[in-house]
Write a protein that holds these residues in place. Structure first.
Motif, PDB file in Angstrom:
ATOM      1  N   SER A  10       0.860  -1.179   0.000  1.00 17.95           N
ATOM      2  CA  SER A  10       0.000   0.000   0.000  1.00 17.95           C
ATOM      3  C   SER A  10       0.894   1.225   0.000  1.00 17.95           C
ATOM      4  O   SER A  10       2.047   1.159   0.442  1.00 17.95           O
ATOM      5  CB  SER A  10      -0.927   0.010   1.226  1.00 17.95           C
ATOM      6  N   ALA A  11       0.369   2.339  -0.525  1.00 19.46           N
ATOM      7  CA  ALA A  11       1.205   3.535  -0.609  1.00 19.46           C
ATOM      8  C   ALA A  11       0.339   4.780  -0.595  1.00 19.46           C
ATOM      9  O   ALA A  11      -0.812   4.763  -1.027  1.00 19.46           O
ATOM     10  CB  ALA A  11       2.047   3.497  -1.883  1.00 19.46           C
ATOM     11  N   SER A  12       0.915   5.882  -0.094  1.00 23.97           N
ATOM     12  CA  SER A  12       0.272   7.184  -0.126  1.00 23.97           C
ATOM     13  C   SER A  12       1.156   8.104  -0.947  1.00 23.97           C
ATOM     14  O   SER A  12       1.977   8.844  -0.418  1.00 23.97           O
ATOM     15  CB  SER A  12       0.088   7.731   1.296  1.00 23.97           C
ATOM     16  N   THR A  13       1.011   8.018  -2.264  1.00 27.38           N
ATOM     17  CA  THR A  13       1.899   8.741  -3.174  1.00 27.38           C
ATOM     18  C   THR A  13       1.098   9.581  -4.169  1.00 27.38           C
ATOM     19  O   THR A  13       1.337   9.555  -5.375  1.00 27.38           O
ATOM     20  CB  THR A  13       2.804   7.746  -3.932  1.00 27.38           C
ATOM     21  N   GLY A  14       0.121  10.298  -3.632  1.00 22.88           N
ATOM     22  CA  GLY A  14      -0.703  11.143  -4.486  1.00 22.88           C
ATOM     23  C   GLY A  14      -1.790  10.337  -5.172  1.00 22.88           C
ATOM     24  O   GLY A  14      -2.035   9.178  -4.832  1.00 22.88           O
ATOM     25  N   PRO A  15      -2.477  10.948  -6.149  1.00 20.63           N
ATOM     26  CA  PRO A  15      -3.480  10.193  -6.912  1.00 20.63           C
ATOM     27  C   PRO A  15      -2.857   8.912  -7.453  1.00 20.63           C
ATOM     28  O   PRO A  15      -1.748   8.921  -7.984  1.00 20.63           O
ATOM     29  CB  PRO A  15      -3.867  11.154  -8.042  1.00 20.63           C
ATOM     30  N   SER A  16      -3.535   7.810  -7.327  1.00 17.94           N
ATOM     31  CA  SER A  16      -2.948   6.503  -7.625  1.00 17.94           C
ATOM     32  C   SER A  16      -2.826   6.265  -9.121  1.00 17.94           C
ATOM     33  O   SER A  16      -3.826   6.093  -9.824  1.00 17.94           O
ATOM     34  CB  SER A  16      -3.795   5.397  -6.998  1.00 17.94           C
ATOM     35  N   VAL A  17      -1.596   6.226  -9.596  1.00 15.95           N
ATOM     36  CA  VAL A  17      -1.358   5.886 -11.002  1.00 15.95           C
ATOM     37  C   VAL A  17      -1.695   4.420 -11.245  1.00 15.95           C
ATOM     38  O   VAL A  17      -2.170   4.046 -12.321  1.00 15.95           O
ATOM     39  CB  VAL A  17       0.096   6.198 -11.396  1.00 15.95           C
ATOM     40  N   ARG A  18      -1.477   3.596 -10.233  1.00 12.31           N
ATOM     41  CA  ARG A  18      -1.861   2.179 -10.329  1.00 12.31           C
ATOM     42  C   ARG A  18      -3.357   2.068 -10.642  1.00 12.31           C
ATOM     43  O   ARG A  18      -3.775   1.322 -11.528  1.00 12.31           O
ATOM     44  CB  ARG A  18      -1.550   1.452  -9.022  1.00 12.31           C
ATOM     45  N   GLU A  19      -4.169   2.862  -9.937  1.00  9.42           N
ATOM     46  CA  GLU A  19      -5.611   2.845 -10.168  1.00  9.42           C
ATOM     47  C   GLU A  19      -5.966   3.392 -11.550  1.00  9.42           C
ATOM     48  O   GLU A  19      -6.962   2.989 -12.148  1.00  9.42           O
ATOM     49  CB  GLU A  19      -6.325   3.659  -9.086  1.00  9.42           C
ATOM     50  N   MET A  20      -5.146   4.317 -12.053  1.00  9.19           N
ATOM     51  CA  MET A  20      -5.406   4.849 -13.394  1.00  9.19           C
ATOM     52  C   MET A  20      -5.207   3.773 -14.453  1.00  9.19           C
ATOM     53  O   MET A  20      -5.939   3.717 -15.443  1.00  9.19           O
ATOM     54  CB  MET A  20      -4.484   6.037 -13.681  1.00  9.19           C
ATOM     55  N   ILE A  21      -4.217   2.919 -14.266  1.00 17.11           N
ATOM     56  CA  ILE A  21      -3.942   1.858 -15.235  1.00 17.11           C
ATOM     57  C   ILE A  21      -5.029   0.794 -15.169  1.00 17.11           C
ATOM     58  O   ILE A  21      -5.467   0.274 -16.198  1.00 17.11           O
ATOM     59  CB  ILE A  21      -2.562   1.232 -14.976  1.00 17.11           C
ATOM     60  N   LEU A  22      -5.498   0.476 -13.966  1.00 16.21           N
ATOM     61  CA  LEU A  22      -6.574  -0.498 -13.815  1.00 16.21           C
ATOM     62  C   LEU A  22      -7.822  -0.002 -14.538  1.00 16.21           C
ATOM     63  O   LEU A  22      -8.327   1.073 -14.255  1.00 16.21           O
ATOM     64  CB  LEU A  22      -6.885  -0.711 -12.332  1.00 16.21           C
ATOM     65  N   GLY A  23      -8.293  -0.783 -15.497  1.00 13.01           N
ATOM     66  CA  GLY A  23      -9.477  -0.395 -16.243  1.00 13.01           C
ATOM     67  C   GLY A  23      -9.220   0.564 -17.391  1.00 13.01           C
ATOM     68  O   GLY A  23     -10.175   1.075 -17.992  1.00 13.01           O
ATOM     69  N   SER A  24      -7.961   0.824 -17.732  1.00  8.09           N
ATOM     70  CA  SER A  24      -7.654   1.829 -18.761  1.00  8.09           C
ATOM     71  C   SER A  24      -7.820   1.302 -20.184  1.00  8.09           C
ATOM     72  O   SER A  24      -7.764   2.087 -21.138  1.00  8.09           O
ATOM     73  CB  SER A  24      -6.236   2.368 -18.571  1.00  8.09           C
ATOM     74  N   GLU A  25      -7.984   0.012 -20.377  1.00  7.68           N
ATOM     75  CA  GLU A  25      -8.315  -0.597 -21.669  1.00  7.68           C
ATOM     76  C   GLU A  25      -7.359  -0.196 -22.785  1.00  7.68           C
ATOM     77  O   GLU A  25      -7.764   0.001 -23.933  1.00  7.68           O
ATOM     78  CB  GLU A  25      -9.768  -0.275 -22.042  1.00  7.68           C
ATOM     79  N   GLY A  26      -6.083  -0.081 -22.461  1.00  4.23           N
ATOM     80  CA  GLY A  26      -5.070   0.205 -23.482  1.00  4.23           C
ATOM     81  C   GLY A  26      -4.926   1.655 -23.858  1.00  4.23           C
ATOM     82  O   GLY A  26      -4.128   1.985 -24.743  1.00  4.23           O
ATOM     83  N   ARG A  27      -5.639   2.555 -23.185  1.00  2.00           N
ATOM     84  CA  ARG A  27      -5.590   3.960 -23.578  1.00  2.00           C
ATOM     85  C   ARG A  27      -4.401   4.711 -22.989  1.00  2.00           C
ATOM     86  O   ARG A  27      -4.101   5.829 -23.426  1.00  2.00           O
ATOM     87  CB  ARG A  27      -6.885   4.672 -23.174  1.00  2.00           C
ATOM     88  N   LEU A  28      -3.716   4.115 -22.026  1.00  5.27           N
ATOM     89  CA  LEU A  28      -2.579   4.792 -21.402  1.00  5.27           C
ATOM     90  C   LEU A  28      -1.252   4.115 -21.728  1.00  5.27           C
ATOM     91  O   LEU A  28      -0.200   4.571 -21.278  1.00  5.27           O
ATOM     92  CB  LEU A  28      -2.774   4.842 -19.880  1.00  5.27           C
TER      93      LEU A  28
END
Length: 549
Positions: free
Chosen positions: A248-266
Motif C-alpha cells: 500500500s502507498a500514499s503517493t498522491g493520486p494513484s497511477v496504479r488505479e489509473m492503469i486499472l481499467g484503462s483498456e489500453g488507452r494509457l
C-alpha cells in the motif's frame, strides 16, 4: 479461439444429453430446438474486409524488431484481432462484412520489443491496440471504422511467463500475456495460486484482467484484480511506466488505479506483480436451496456481515435456478431417487418449487477452518429458511463454470440473442436494482413484441453490497437484429444507473457501456478522465475512443 465464436474449434454446447433444456428454451423464448434450423458455420473465404494499408517500410521496421515470423498481415490474423466476443461482435463477424480491421498484427517476445514497437508506432503516427486473449465483451478491442491511420494489434501471447515469485511476500511477477490456465499451472507447480477465476479464465490474460478491472468467481476471498494487482509495467512512448509491487502507498493520486481499467488507452501493460496465495489444503463448493430470492439475498447479506469468510457466495434467482436444473444431465439411479425425494420433501414443507433459488458457497483452507466456516454459514442459511444439499451440485458448478459462453454461440446459431449485463449496488439498493432491471427488460421485450427471458445471480459480495449478474435472451428478427438487441441492452443498462447501480462491475466500459458513463461517474468525472487521456496520449495513438468516445 474461433474467429467466428467463443472457445476452441470443435467444442460447443450440446443439449441432447440434457432432457430439460429444449422444453426450457421453448418456454423461455418461444424457440423450438427440435424444429429450428441451425445456421451453418460461416465460411472464412466469404468474409469481406479491407486490405491492409500498412506501408512496406513500416512492416520492415516491425520485422526488424520482432522478426518476420512475428509480423502478420494475413486476413485470418487480422480478423481474429478485430473484435472481442460480445454478442454484437459475433453478429457482425458472422455477417461476413467487416468495415475495419487491424492492418498488421505483431507478436513481441519481451518488454524491450514492446517498447520498440510503441516507439515505431508513434514515429509512424499509427494506432496501437493491445491484445490479450480476445475475450472482451464490452467492445474494448475493435478499431474505429473511420480510422485512416495504420492500426497495429500488439498480441502479447508470447509473453506468458511467471518471471519470479517472492515466497516471503507472496508476490509474483507475471508477463501480461499469460493466459489463466498457463498462469495457474506455473504457479501451482510451486505451490501457489492467484485465486482469480473469471468466466473467461481459459481464454483471458492477466494483462487483460488489469486493463478491464476484472473480477473472479472467488473474489470474496481473493479480491478483484484491483486488489490482487500490486504493481505493473506499462510501455509508453519513450519510456516505461513502472509501479512497484508495494502492499500500500500514499503517493498522491494513484497511477496504479489509473492503469486499472484503462483498456489500453494509457499504454501497453507488459508485466503485473500480483499477490498470490498458498494452495489451500481443502477446497469445496456446497450447494444450498432457499425458498425464494428474497430469503436467499438476505442470507447472502447476513453472511457478508458475519465472521464467516467463504471464497464464493452466490445465489441464483428462481429463473436462473430453473435454467441450471434444465442444463443438467439426466439424473439416473440413486441420484434420481435422491433428487425426487428432496423435491418431494420441500413440497411437503410448503415450498413453491417454481420460486426455489439455488446457492453455491465455497470454502477454502485447512480442514478445521473449512468445517468452522461451513458451520457458521449453515446456521445463517437455516435462519433464513434454506437447507444444504451437499457437494453434488457444487461439483457440477465447478465443471460448468467455464462452459457457459459456448451456449451463446449455440443460441446464435438458432437465431436467438443471449447476452449478459452486470452491475453492483449497495445492499440497501440491491433488490430495487433487481426489480427495475427485470421490469426494464420485460418492457423492452413487449416493445419488440418478443417472448424474452432474463435471469440473475448475485455474486462477489462486499461489505457494502454485491454484484448482480443478469443473463437475457430472445429470438431476433432478420431485418435488424442488432437494433433489437440495442433496445433490450439499453433498457437494462439504463435501469442500472436509474436504480442506483453501476454500469459495469467487471466487464469494463469499451464502447458498449460508454453511453452511460457520465450518468455513473458524473460530468465532472468524465471531464477529469478526458483530461487524463488527452494529456497521456495527445496524439490519440493508444486504442482511441474506448471508454470515452
Amino acid at each position: 479461439m474461433k474467429w467466428w465464436g467463443w472457445g476452441i474449434e470443435g467444442v460447443g454446447f450440446h443439449h441432447e444429453d440434457k432432457p430439460g433444456f429444449a422444453p426450457f428454451v421453448l418456454k423461455a423464448v418461444g424457440l423450438d430446438l427440435h424444429t429450428a434450423e441451425r445456421a451453418e458455420k460461416p465460411a472464412f473465404e466469404n468474409v469481406q474486409m479491407p486490405d491492409s494499408n500498412a506501408q512496406a517500410s513500416f512492416l520492415t521496421a516491425l520485422a526488424g524488431i520482432v522478426g518476420e515470423r512475428y509480423v502478420s498481415t494475413e486476413r485470418i490474423e487480422r480478423v481474429v484481432h478485430t473484435f472481442g466476443k460480445s454478442l454484437r461482435d459475433l453478429v457482425r463477424v458472422r455477417s461476413g462484412v467487416i468495415e475495419r480491421t487491424p492492418d498488421v498484427v505483431v507478436y513481441p517476445a519481451d518488454e524491450a520489443e514492446v517498447q520498440r514497437i510503441v516507439d515505431a508506432v508513434i514515429a509512424e503516427d499509427a494506432v496501437v491496440i493491445p491484445f490479450g486473449g480476445g475475450s472482451n465483451i464490452a467492445g474494448s478491442l475493435e478499431p474505429d471504422p473511420t480510422e485512416t491511420r495504420t492500426i497495429v494489434s500488439v498480441d502479447l501471447g508470447r509473453m506468458n511467463k511467471v518471471l519470479s515469485i517472492d515466497d516471503e511476500s507472496g508476490l509474483a511477477r507475471i508477463q501480461a500475456g499469460a493466459l489463466g490456465p498457463d498462469l495457474e499451472d506455473q504457479l501451482k507447480a510451486k505451490g501457489w495460486t492467484i485465486g482469480h477465476f473469471p468466466d473467461s479464465f481459459t481464454h483471458s490474460t492477466v494483462g487483460g484482467w488489469v486493463a478491464t478491472r476484472s473480477s473472479g468467481m472467488q473474489s470474496d476471498k481473493y479480491g478483484d484484480i484491483s486488489d490482487i494487482a500490486k504493481g505493473m509495467h506499462v510501455v509508453r512512448p519513450g519510456g516505461l511506466l513502472e509501479i512497484r509491487g508495494i502492499p500500500s502507498a500514499s503517493t498522491g493520486p494513484s497511477v496504479r488505479e489509473m492503469i486499472l481499467g484503462s483498456e489500453g488507452r494509457l499504454g501497453i501493460i507488459t508485466e503485473v506483480t500480483v499477490q498470490v496465495h498458498r494452495i489451500p489444503a481443502e477446497r469445496t463448493i456446497y450447494a444450498y436451496f432457499f425458498p425464494n430470492w428474497k430469503a436467499g439475498l438476505a442470507a447472502m447479506r447476513a453472511i457478508s456481515e458475519s465472521d464467516a469468510a467463504p471464497s464464493v457466495t452466490r445465489i441464483s434467482d428462481a429463473r436462473e435456478s430453473g435454467f441450471s436444473l434444465a442444463t443438467s444431465k439426466e439424473s439416473k439411479g440413486v441420484s434420481k431417487h435422491v433428487q425426487n425425494a428432496l423435491f418431494g420433501f420441500l413440497k411437503r414443507r410448503g415450498w413453491d418449487l417454481d420460486q426455489l433459488c439455488l446457492s453455491f458457497i465455497g470454502y477454502e483452507g485447512s480442514p478445521s477452518h473449512v468445517a468452522r466456516q461451513k458451520s457458521m454459514v449453515g446456521k445463517i442459511v437455516k435462519k433464513h429458511g434454506g437447507i444444504g444439499v451437499g457437494t453434488g451440485p457444487g461439483v457440477l458448478y465447478d465443471q460448468k463454470k467455464f462452459d457457459t459462453p459456448y451456449l451463446r454461440d449455440f443460441l446464435l446459431d438458432m437465431g436467438a440473442a443471449g447476452d449478459v449485463s452486470e452491475t453492483a449496488a449497495p445492499w440497501s439498493k440491491l433488490q430495487g436494482v433487481y426489480d427495475a432491471t427485470i421490469a426494464a427488460a420485460n418492457g423492452a421485450y413487449a416493445k419488440l413484441d418478443r417472448t424474452g427471458w432474463i435471469m440473475c445471480h448475485m455474486s462477489h459480495s462486499y461489505h457494502s453490497g454485491a454484484c448482480l449478474y443478469f443473463t437475457f435472451a430472445f429470438v431476433m428478427g432478420d431485418e435488424d437484429p442488432l437494433g433489437e438487441y440495442d433496445i433490450v441492452k439499453s433498457a437494462i443498462q439504463g435501469a442500472f444507473v436509474k436504480a442506483g447501480g453501476t454500469i459495469s462491475h467487471h466487464h469494463g466500459v469499451g464502447l458498449e457501456h460508454s453511453p452511460w458513463l457520465e450518468d455513473d461517474i458524473s460530468p465532472e468525472g468524465v471531464a477529469v478522465m478526458r483530461g487524463l487521456f488527452a494529456s497521456a496520449d495527445a496524439g490519440g495513438n493508444f486504442n482511441p475512443n474506448k471508454i470515452l468516445p
